[in-house]
Write a protein that holds these residues in place. Structure first.
Motif, PDB file in Angstrom:
ATOM      1  N   ALA A  26       0.908  -1.002  -0.078  1.00 48.00           N
ATOM      2  CA  ALA A  26       0.123  -0.157  -0.169  1.00 48.00           C
ATOM      3  C   ALA A  26       1.187   1.171  -0.106  1.00 48.00           C
ATOM      4  O   ALA A  26       0.770   1.905  -0.272  1.00 48.00           O
ATOM      5  CB  ALA A  26      -1.355  -0.214   0.651  1.00 48.00           C
ATOM      6  N   GLN A  27       2.037   0.974   1.123  1.00 53.80           N
ATOM      7  CA  GLN A  27       2.875   2.473   1.082  1.00 53.80           C
ATOM      8  C   GLN A  27       3.797   2.517  -0.549  1.00 53.80           C
ATOM      9  O   GLN A  27       3.972   3.534  -0.723  1.00 53.80           O
ATOM     10  CB  GLN A  27       3.736   2.089   1.950  1.00 53.80           C
ATOM     11  N   ALA A  28       3.810   1.243  -1.235  1.00 54.61           N
ATOM     12  CA  ALA A  28       4.372   1.283  -2.853  1.00 54.61           C
ATOM     13  C   ALA A  28       2.928   1.920  -3.555  1.00 54.61           C
ATOM     14  O   ALA A  28       3.909   2.520  -4.673  1.00 54.61           O
ATOM     15  CB  ALA A  28       4.585   0.276  -2.748  1.00 54.61           C
ATOM     16  N   GLY A  29       2.618   2.526  -3.369  1.00 59.23           N
ATOM     17  CA  GLY A  29       1.198   2.477  -4.541  1.00 59.23           C
ATOM     18  C   GLY A  29       1.028   1.526  -5.495  1.00 59.23           C
ATOM     19  O   GLY A  29       0.280   1.586  -6.654  1.00 59.23           O
ATOM     20  N   LEU A  30       0.441   0.319  -4.992  1.00 56.52           N
ATOM     21  CA  LEU A  30       0.378  -1.125  -5.592  1.00 56.52           C
ATOM     22  C   LEU A  30      -0.684  -1.316  -5.502  1.00 56.52           C
ATOM     23  O   LEU A  30      -1.367  -1.572  -4.055  1.00 56.52           O
ATOM     24  CB  LEU A  30       1.203  -2.153  -4.897  1.00 56.52           C
ATOM     25  N   GLU A  31      -1.833  -1.495  -6.129  1.00 58.17           N
ATOM     26  CA  GLU A  31      -3.444  -1.839  -5.955  1.00 58.17           C
ATOM     27  C   GLU A  31      -3.327  -3.310  -5.858  1.00 58.17           C
ATOM     28  O   GLU A  31      -2.409  -3.820  -5.904  1.00 58.17           O
ATOM     29  CB  GLU A  31      -4.061  -2.191  -7.753  1.00 58.17           C
TER      30      GLU A  31
ATOM     31  N   LYS B  36       8.295  -4.139  -8.458  1.00 60.56           N
ATOM     32  CA  LYS B  36       7.503  -2.869  -7.320  1.00 60.56           C
ATOM     33  C   LYS B  36       7.620  -3.368  -6.827  1.00 60.56           C
ATOM     34  O   LYS B  36       8.094  -3.199  -5.690  1.00 60.56           O
ATOM     35  CB  LYS B  36       6.955  -1.946  -8.047  1.00 60.56           C
ATOM     36  N   SER B  37       6.866  -4.623  -6.191  1.00 61.77           N
ATOM     37  CA  SER B  37       6.730  -5.710  -5.760  1.00 61.77           C
ATOM     38  C   SER B  37       8.127  -6.400  -4.649  1.00 61.77           C
ATOM     39  O   SER B  37       8.388  -5.894  -3.185  1.00 61.77           O
ATOM     40  CB  SER B  37       5.663  -6.085  -5.582  1.00 61.77           C
TER      41      SER B  37
ATOM     42  N   ALA C 275       9.557  -3.332  -2.989  1.00 60.45           N
ATOM     43  CA  ALA C 275       9.000  -2.678  -2.075  1.00 60.45           C
ATOM     44  C   ALA C 275       9.405  -3.556  -0.741  1.00 60.45           C
ATOM     45  O   ALA C 275       9.400  -2.991   0.860  1.00 60.45           O
ATOM     46  CB  ALA C 275       7.461  -2.829  -1.970  1.00 60.45           C
TER      47      ALA C 275
END
Length: 361
Positions: free
Chosen positions: A144-149, A285-286, A289
């Motif tokens: 969530a902090q990384a902006g991943l849906e 990205k994950s 993260a």
């Protein structure tokens, strides 16, 4: 000089048998012209038993469960330089450890922390990434902090739930609705997971999940295809092909994964170039993260409108030749023995980089 690899397997978690299967597969695949194999078995009671260097591949899983002939050791004895043993002189210093452990006390950062203190290189993710990857609540907070849906979720501690179970059930119904999935927060291989369609099944699912952990997570049901992708690397991770899991049951549970084969795995998954590019970008990205290293398998839900929702990353995914992670890399042109060798190289690379960091002023 051959690289002396300590294969660490077994463990006290509910995934003990899965770990044994993985260890047997890795032993059979390791190139003995490049590696010496040193088996280290952790019993289901937590006893560490180091076997003699393998001269030939183990015949079966039973051969890896040392009951006689192995030497019980303290974990700290793995580094003979720091902790020389007067009773274990026949064992050589290990160059790198490959933790083939699933679940708590193996995949959750505990063993990784011990190996860090012993200054022994090891395959896979470090302490932070392993701990975050095991705890689904922390993992999703980082996503969530990384902006991943991702799917909506709530979590509960067992003590809080016992004080007010009705309030917990009402929260799930108000925040998520049905269907939803109840999971232990710190477990893998789909152990203890239930799909809930109503209050009655939700109550049973809470009881089941709390048998395995003091913290559970409940996620909303997402309508979408289950897409998985492999990631390997350290600071510059790369991705494999993508695969799709199509369980013939309600969902991809433990039996489907390991026992009855009641699941279709499609590699490569039928996705567009745009969808593949999106999944690769989100997988990296994950990985970043959680500050990943070595390997992860990133799992997504791909919806009909082209959205890719991150479900989770697995920091020690199923690793037999028939598991999704190695098969994804096989399709990408990396065979199982080569994949193992690459992961050992990444472990040594990361360790060498850490040795160059100054720890004093």
């Amino acid at each position: 000089m051959k690289i002396k690899v300590g294969l660490l397997y077994g463990g006290k978690s509910a995934e003990h048998q899965v770990s044994l299967q993985t260890a047997l597969a890795v032993i059979k695949a390791l190139d003995t012209n490049k590696f010496d194999i040193h088996p280290i078995y952790i019993s289901d009671k937590g006893e560490w038993i180091r076997g003699a260097k393998l001269q030939e591949p183990a015949a079966n899983v039973a051969a890896l469960q040392f009951k006689e002939g192995g030497t019980a050791v303290s974990p700290v004895a793995l580094n003979q330089d720091l902790f020389p043993s007067k009773t274990d002189n026949e064992h050589e210093q290990i160059d790198v450890v490959f933790p083939l452990l699933h679940g708590p006390n193996g995949e959750d950062g505990t063993v990784q922390g011990m190996l860090e203190l012993l200054n022994i290189p090891y395959v896979g993710n470090g302490v932070l990434a392993s701990a975050a990857g095991m705890d689904k609540v922390i993992m999703k907070n980082l996503f969530a902090q990384a902006g991943l849906e991702q799917a909506k979720y709530v979590s509960f501690i067992k003590n809080d739930w016992k004080k007010s179970p009705e309030k917990a059930y009402e929260t799930v119904e108000q925040e998520l609705g049905y269907p939803c999935f109840v999971k232990p927060a710190n477990l893998g291989s789909s152990v203890g997971i239930s799909k809930c369609k109503d209050r009655e099944s939700l109550v049973k699912a809470f009881d089941e999940a709390f048998n395995y952990d003091r913290k559970i997570i409940i996620e909303e049901g997402i309508i979408g295809r289950e897409i998985e992708i492999g990631v390997i690397g350290n600071d510059e991770p790369i991705c494999s092909a993508v695969g799709e899991v199509a369980p013939k049951k309600e969902f991809y549970d433990y039996n489907s994964k390991y026992l009855d084969g009641d699941t279709d795995m499609m590699i490569p998954a039928q996705v567009t170039e745009e969808e593949y590019a999106l999944i690769k970008d989100l997988a990296i990205k994950s990985f970043k993260a959680i500050d990943g290293s070595g390997l992860v398998r990133a799992d997504f839900f791909l919806t009909e409108d082209g959205r890719a929702l991150i479900n989770e990353v697995n920091t020690m995914p199923g690793f037999t030749p028939y598991s999704m992670f190695p098969l994804l890399w096989k399709h990408a042109g990396v065979e199982y023995p080569e994949l193992i060798e690459k992961l050992v190289e990444l472990a040594l690379e990361r360790h060498e980089g850490k040795q160059q960091i100054k720890h004093t002023f």
